[in-house]
Design a protein around this motif. Structure first.
Motif, PDB file in Angstrom:
ATOM      1  N   ILE A  78       7.795  -8.018  13.996  1.00 12.12           N
ATOM      2  CA  ILE A  78       6.973  -7.877  12.678  1.00 12.12           C
ATOM      3  C   ILE A  78       8.156  -7.635  11.822  1.00 12.12           C
ATOM      4  O   ILE A  78       9.100  -6.979  11.949  1.00 12.12           O
ATOM      5  CB  ILE A  78       6.174  -6.402  12.916  1.00 12.12           C
ATOM      6  CG1 ILE A  78       5.036  -6.523  11.787  1.00 12.12           C
ATOM      7  CG2 ILE A  78       7.158  -5.248  13.082  1.00 12.12           C
ATOM      8  CD1 ILE A  78       3.997  -5.706  11.854  1.00 12.12           C
ATOM      9  N   ALA A 119      -1.171 -10.126   8.701  1.00 13.03           N
ATOM     10  CA  ALA A 119      -0.252  -9.331   7.998  1.00 13.03           C
ATOM     11  C   ALA A 119      -0.968  -8.204   7.816  1.00 13.03           C
ATOM     12  O   ALA A 119      -2.174  -7.820   8.128  1.00 13.03           O
ATOM     13  CB  ALA A 119      -0.106  -9.637   6.445  1.00 13.03           C
ATOM     14  N   ARG A 120      -0.240  -7.049   7.779  1.00 15.11           N
ATOM     15  CA  ARG A 120      -0.798  -5.443   7.663  1.00 15.11           C
ATOM     16  C   ARG A 120      -0.437  -4.737   6.701  1.00 15.11           C
ATOM     17  O   ARG A 120       0.778  -4.799   6.120  1.00 15.11           O
ATOM     18  CB  ARG A 120      -0.264  -4.960   9.045  1.00 15.11           C
ATOM     19  CG  ARG A 120      -0.853  -5.275  10.358  1.00 15.11           C
ATOM     20  CD  ARG A 120      -0.054  -6.348  11.102  1.00 15.11           C
ATOM     21  NE  ARG A 120      -0.530  -6.930  12.232  1.00 15.11           N
ATOM     22  CZ  ARG A 120      -0.718  -6.311  13.663  1.00 15.11           C
ATOM     23  NH1 ARG A 120      -0.145  -5.363  13.589  1.00 15.11           N
ATOM     24  NH2 ARG A 120      -1.062  -7.056  14.575  1.00 15.11           N
ATOM     25  N   HIS A 121      -1.162  -4.003   5.998  1.00 17.98           N
ATOM     26  CA  HIS A 121      -0.829  -2.875   5.154  1.00 17.98           C
ATOM     27  C   HIS A 121      -0.336  -1.653   5.872  1.00 17.98           C
ATOM     28  O   HIS A 121      -0.384  -1.621   7.316  1.00 17.98           O
ATOM     29  CB  HIS A 121      -2.209  -2.549   4.470  1.00 17.98           C
ATOM     30  CG  HIS A 121      -2.381  -3.489   3.230  1.00 17.98           C
ATOM     31  ND1 HIS A 121      -2.573  -3.094   1.812  1.00 17.98           N
ATOM     32  CD2 HIS A 121      -2.524  -4.955   3.168  1.00 17.98           C
ATOM     33  CE1 HIS A 121      -2.786  -4.117   1.351  1.00 17.98           C
ATOM     34  NE2 HIS A 121      -2.889  -5.193   2.021  1.00 17.98           N
ATOM     35  N   ARG A 122      -0.087  -0.713   5.177  1.00 17.07           N
ATOM     36  CA  ARG A 122       0.646   0.525   5.711  1.00 17.07           C
ATOM     37  C   ARG A 122      -0.434   1.134   6.963  1.00 17.07           C
ATOM     38  O   ARG A 122      -1.609   1.232   6.303  1.00 17.07           O
ATOM     39  CB  ARG A 122       0.982   1.647   4.637  1.00 17.07           C
ATOM     40  CG  ARG A 122       2.305   1.218   3.915  1.00 17.07           C
ATOM     41  CD  ARG A 122       2.601   2.397   3.087  1.00 17.07           C
ATOM     42  NE  ARG A 122       3.690   1.928   2.213  1.00 17.07           N
ATOM     43  CZ  ARG A 122       5.130   2.137   2.358  1.00 17.07           C
ATOM     44  NH1 ARG A 122       5.413   2.941   3.501  1.00 17.07           N
ATOM     45  NH2 ARG A 122       5.794   1.746   1.689  1.00 17.07           N
ATOM     46  N   ARG A 132       8.914  -6.839   7.308  1.00 18.39           N
ATOM     47  CA  ARG A 132       8.417  -6.116   6.310  1.00 18.39           C
ATOM     48  C   ARG A 132       8.949  -7.014   4.796  1.00 18.39           C
ATOM     49  O   ARG A 132       9.909  -7.658   4.864  1.00 18.39           O
ATOM     50  CB  ARG A 132       9.115  -4.989   6.118  1.00 18.39           C
ATOM     51  CG  ARG A 132       8.710  -4.174   4.854  1.00 18.39           C
ATOM     52  CD  ARG A 132       9.052  -2.602   4.991  1.00 18.39           C
ATOM     53  NE  ARG A 132       9.368  -2.040   3.666  1.00 18.39           N
ATOM     54  CZ  ARG A 132       9.152  -0.848   3.310  1.00 18.39           C
ATOM     55  NH1 ARG A 132       9.274   0.171   4.560  1.00 18.39           N
ATOM     56  NH2 ARG A 132       9.398  -0.384   2.089  1.00 18.39           N
ATOM     57  N   TYR A 189      -1.238   0.123   9.814  1.00 25.14           N
ATOM     58  CA  TYR A 189      -1.559  -0.825  10.895  1.00 25.14           C
ATOM     59  C   TYR A 189      -0.280  -1.469  11.215  1.00 25.14           C
ATOM     60  O   TYR A 189      -0.388  -2.373  12.425  1.00 25.14           O
ATOM     61  CB  TYR A 189      -2.642  -1.827  10.188  1.00 25.14           C
ATOM     62  CG  TYR A 189      -4.132  -1.525  10.245  1.00 25.14           C
ATOM     63  CD1 TYR A 189      -4.395  -0.604  11.171  1.00 25.14           C
ATOM     64  CD2 TYR A 189      -4.877  -1.865   9.319  1.00 25.14           C
ATOM     65  CE1 TYR A 189      -5.808  -0.054  11.291  1.00 25.14           C
ATOM     66  CE2 TYR A 189      -6.096  -1.531   9.233  1.00 25.14           C
ATOM     67  CZ  TYR A 189      -6.741  -0.601  10.336  1.00 25.14           C
ATOM     68  OH  TYR A 189      -8.041  -0.071  10.003  1.00 25.14           O
ATOM     69  N   GLU A 190       1.081  -1.435  10.558  1.00 25.59           N
ATOM     70  CA  GLU A 190       2.127  -2.174  10.825  1.00 25.59           C
ATOM     71  C   GLU A 190       2.521  -2.086  12.264  1.00 25.59           C
ATOM     72  O   GLU A 190       3.346  -2.863  12.834  1.00 25.59           O
ATOM     73  CB  GLU A 190       3.086  -2.079   9.758  1.00 25.59           C
ATOM     74  CG  GLU A 190       4.034  -1.113   9.772  1.00 25.59           C
ATOM     75  CD  GLU A 190       3.360   0.171   9.213  1.00 25.59           C
ATOM     76  OE1 GLU A 190       3.991   1.318   8.947  1.00 25.59           O
ATOM     77  OE2 GLU A 190       2.113   0.207   8.810  1.00 25.59           O
ATOM     78  N   THR A 191       2.504  -0.790  12.857  1.00 26.95           N
ATOM     79  CA  THR A 191       2.843  -0.675  14.301  1.00 26.95           C
ATOM     80  C   THR A 191       2.027  -0.656  15.402  1.00 26.95           C
ATOM     81  O   THR A 191       2.215  -0.584  16.399  1.00 26.95           O
ATOM     82  CB  THR A 191       3.475   0.928  14.261  1.00 26.95           C
ATOM     83  OG1 THR A 191       2.446   1.813  13.775  1.00 26.95           O
ATOM     84  CG2 THR A 191       4.656   0.911  13.148  1.00 26.95           C
ATOM     85  N   PHE A 236       4.249  -5.007   2.365  1.00 33.05           N
ATOM     86  CA  PHE A 236       3.329  -5.360   3.654  1.00 33.05           C
ATOM     87  C   PHE A 236       4.128  -5.995   4.775  1.00 33.05           C
ATOM     88  O   PHE A 236       5.366  -6.129   4.692  1.00 33.05           O
ATOM     89  CB  PHE A 236       2.248  -6.073   3.406  1.00 33.05           C
ATOM     90  CG  PHE A 236       2.482  -7.688   2.815  1.00 33.05           C
ATOM     91  CD1 PHE A 236       2.859  -8.690   3.442  1.00 33.05           C
ATOM     92  CD2 PHE A 236       2.568  -8.031   1.094  1.00 33.05           C
ATOM     93  CE1 PHE A 236       3.118  -9.960   2.904  1.00 33.05           C
ATOM     94  CE2 PHE A 236       3.038  -9.164   0.731  1.00 33.05           C
ATOM     95  CZ  PHE A 236       3.205 -10.350   1.573  1.00 33.05           C
ATOM     96  N   TRP A 237       3.584  -6.180   5.843  1.00 29.73           N
ATOM     97  CA  TRP A 237       4.158  -6.555   7.061  1.00 29.73           C
ATOM     98  C   TRP A 237       3.726  -7.896   7.602  1.00 29.73           C
ATOM     99  O   TRP A 237       2.427  -8.161   7.881  1.00 29.73           O
ATOM    100  CB  TRP A 237       4.118  -5.438   8.204  1.00 29.73           C
ATOM    101  CG  TRP A 237       5.019  -4.181   7.920  1.00 29.73           C
ATOM    102  CD1 TRP A 237       6.355  -3.974   8.625  1.00 29.73           C
ATOM    103  CD2 TRP A 237       4.652  -3.165   7.205  1.00 29.73           C
ATOM    104  NE1 TRP A 237       6.703  -2.840   7.974  1.00 29.73           N
ATOM    105  CE2 TRP A 237       5.769  -2.375   7.192  1.00 29.73           C
ATOM    106  CE3 TRP A 237       3.544  -2.895   6.147  1.00 29.73           C
ATOM    107  CZ2 TRP A 237       5.729  -1.118   6.159  1.00 29.73           C
ATOM    108  CZ3 TRP A 237       3.913  -1.883   5.301  1.00 29.73           C
ATOM    109  CH2 TRP A 237       4.949  -0.997   5.628  1.00 29.73           C
ATOM    110  N   GLU A 287       7.562  -4.659  18.493  1.00 31.28           N
ATOM    111  CA  GLU A 287       8.133  -4.455  17.394  1.00 31.28           C
ATOM    112  C   GLU A 287       8.920  -5.076  16.596  1.00 31.28           C
ATOM    113  O   GLU A 287       9.134  -5.084  15.376  1.00 31.28           O
ATOM    114  CB  GLU A 287       8.239  -2.845  17.267  1.00 31.28           C
ATOM    115  CG  GLU A 287       9.652  -2.673  17.854  1.00 31.28           C
ATOM    116  CD  GLU A 287      10.057  -1.292  18.075  1.00 31.28           C
ATOM    117  OE1 GLU A 287      11.247  -0.950  18.407  1.00 31.28           O
ATOM    118  OE2 GLU A 287       9.270  -0.182  17.417  1.00 31.28           O
TER     119      GLU A 287
END
Length: 400
Positions: free
Chosen positions: A109, A375-378, A111, A380-382, A97-98, A106
């Motif tokens: 953030i 935090a973000r799951h795949r 990982r 949403y991370e960008t 997760f990020w 960017e």
């Protein structure tokens, strides 16, 4: 071509044989390569000693919400009650997760990768059972894991998180060295956000919830065998996965824009989206009439509701400021007014403030001083990182 069945078999075999605990890889330095192997979209290479396969990565991910390569699988436990809170624990395999580190762009953030596969990714959705509203939790919650009465590792503070399938929740990767039955104790802090309407004055006590789960080969088979891989042609495309349907567990979708009262402010940039966008967040801005229960006295209340563009998940932990101008001059001071993060029994999560003097024809600028610190799951991370100001106008004519 990527072979999901091969990776499932490899994951199950290696997780079952692994003996080490998860070691979090920590945070990547700004500019470090966060791709797997050679970074190609269908790369599934494994480095020596890894206890789980690497899921395929996507080259050139857009600075927006995108469709990931797969849908995660999980085990949902029975909801439990603690004081005024209801919560549902969910368990999956450890996965990346990020984290947002406090700025925008960017480079802000990082990982977090599990280096080995023994353990779980523990997620918890917390809500008000009376209204079904999912409640925001900050990082002051704590999770403590026990086995046979002995504590396993140190207590940890789970991260507030965004997921396309699960919406807003909190969670973390939890290392487990051995198979067995584990007891989890979650300490829930008071809700840190202002509450209004039917929620006012509630969720002020610290509560503790406890549940048990079994970690064994059957669990690993279930969560790995249930992973759904998508065709490579849709990887990285604009869009989001549909929310998972867990019986009795609410999803944190905000009301549709048309359900909010007041005067909807209009974007002045000529965009053709249904709501103004910043950093791919859809942002509803409406001006409630004087006399609204949210406004001070005869002021009008400016309600700003940022949400994800497809599933309407609220974007929490932002810093937002609004400036009103009339004939090119600021109305409420050159620096505008900071909006307060709020969760309301009718309008749900939003940011708002009272304005004593705001009229049709005024220009309103919504400035995002800090993007969502969650935090973000795949997928949403960008998105929701670089968030430029939004220029709006109070329309002439009747409310709409």
């Amino acid at each position: 071509m990527y072979d999901p069945d091969l990776d499932r078999r490899t994951f199950v075999r290696r997780v079952g044989a692994a003996t080490g605990a998860i070691a979090l890889a920590g945070c990547l330095e700004p500019g470090a390569d966060d791709e797997v192997g050679d970074g190609s979209a269908n790369d599934s290479s494994e480095s020596a000693g890894d206890a789980m396969p690497r899921f395929p990565e996507i080259d050139d991910r857009p600075a927006a919400v995108y469709r990931p390569t797969h849908r995660e699988s999980m085990r949902v436990l029975e909801p439990i009650t603690a004081g005024e809170y209801t919560l549902a624990p969910m368990l999956s395999y450890p996965h990346p997760f990020w984290l947002v580190t406090g700025g925008d762009g960017e480079d802000e953030i990082e990982r977090v990768d599990p280096e080995q596969g023994r353990g779980v990714h523990l997620m918890v959705t917390l809500w008000d059972a009376e209204r079904g509203i999912v409640l925001p939790v900050d990082s002051s919650a704590t999770i403590t894991v026990f086995r046979d009465g002995e504590r396993v590792g140190a207590p940890r503070s789970p991260w507030p998180m965004l997921s396309q399938e699960m919406g807003f929740h909190f969670g973390d990767n939890v290392p487990l060295a051995d198979d067995g039955t584990y007891t989890v104790e979650i300490e829930i802090p008071p809700v840190p956000t202002r509450t209004t309407g039917s929620l006012e004055g509630r969720f002020t006590d610290r509560e503790t919830a406890t549940f048990k789960f079994t970690y064994d080969q059957a669990f690993r088979d279930q969560v790995v065998g249930g992973v759904e891989y998508f065709d490579e042609s849709v990887w990285g495309e604009p869009g989001a996965l549909k929310p998972m349907g867990h019986g009795g567990v609410p999803y944190s979708a905000l009301p549709p824009a048309e359900e909010y009262p007041g005067t909807r402010l209009e974007a002045t940039d000529g965009s053709d989206t249904d709501l103004p966008r910043s950093g791919d967040a859809a942002i509803l801005v409406t001006l409630l009439e004087s006399g609204s229960r949210l406004a001070a006295g005869d002021d009008r209340y400016l309600l700003v509701s940022p949400r994800t563009p497809y599933n309407r998940v609220p974007l929490a932990a932002m810093a937002i400021r609004a400036t009103v101008e009339r004939d090119g001059e600021p109305v409420d001071g050159a620096n505008g007014i900071a909006l307060e993060e709020t969760i309301d029994g009718e309008y749900d999560h939003h940011y708002g403030a009272s304005f004593a003097d705001i009229r049709p024809g005024d220009a309103v600028t919504i400035e995002i001083e800090s993007p969502p610190q969650v935090a973000r799951h795949r997928g949403y991370e960008t998105a929701f990182l670089e968030m430029p100001p939004i220029d709006l106008a109070v329309p002439e004519g009747p409310d709409r």
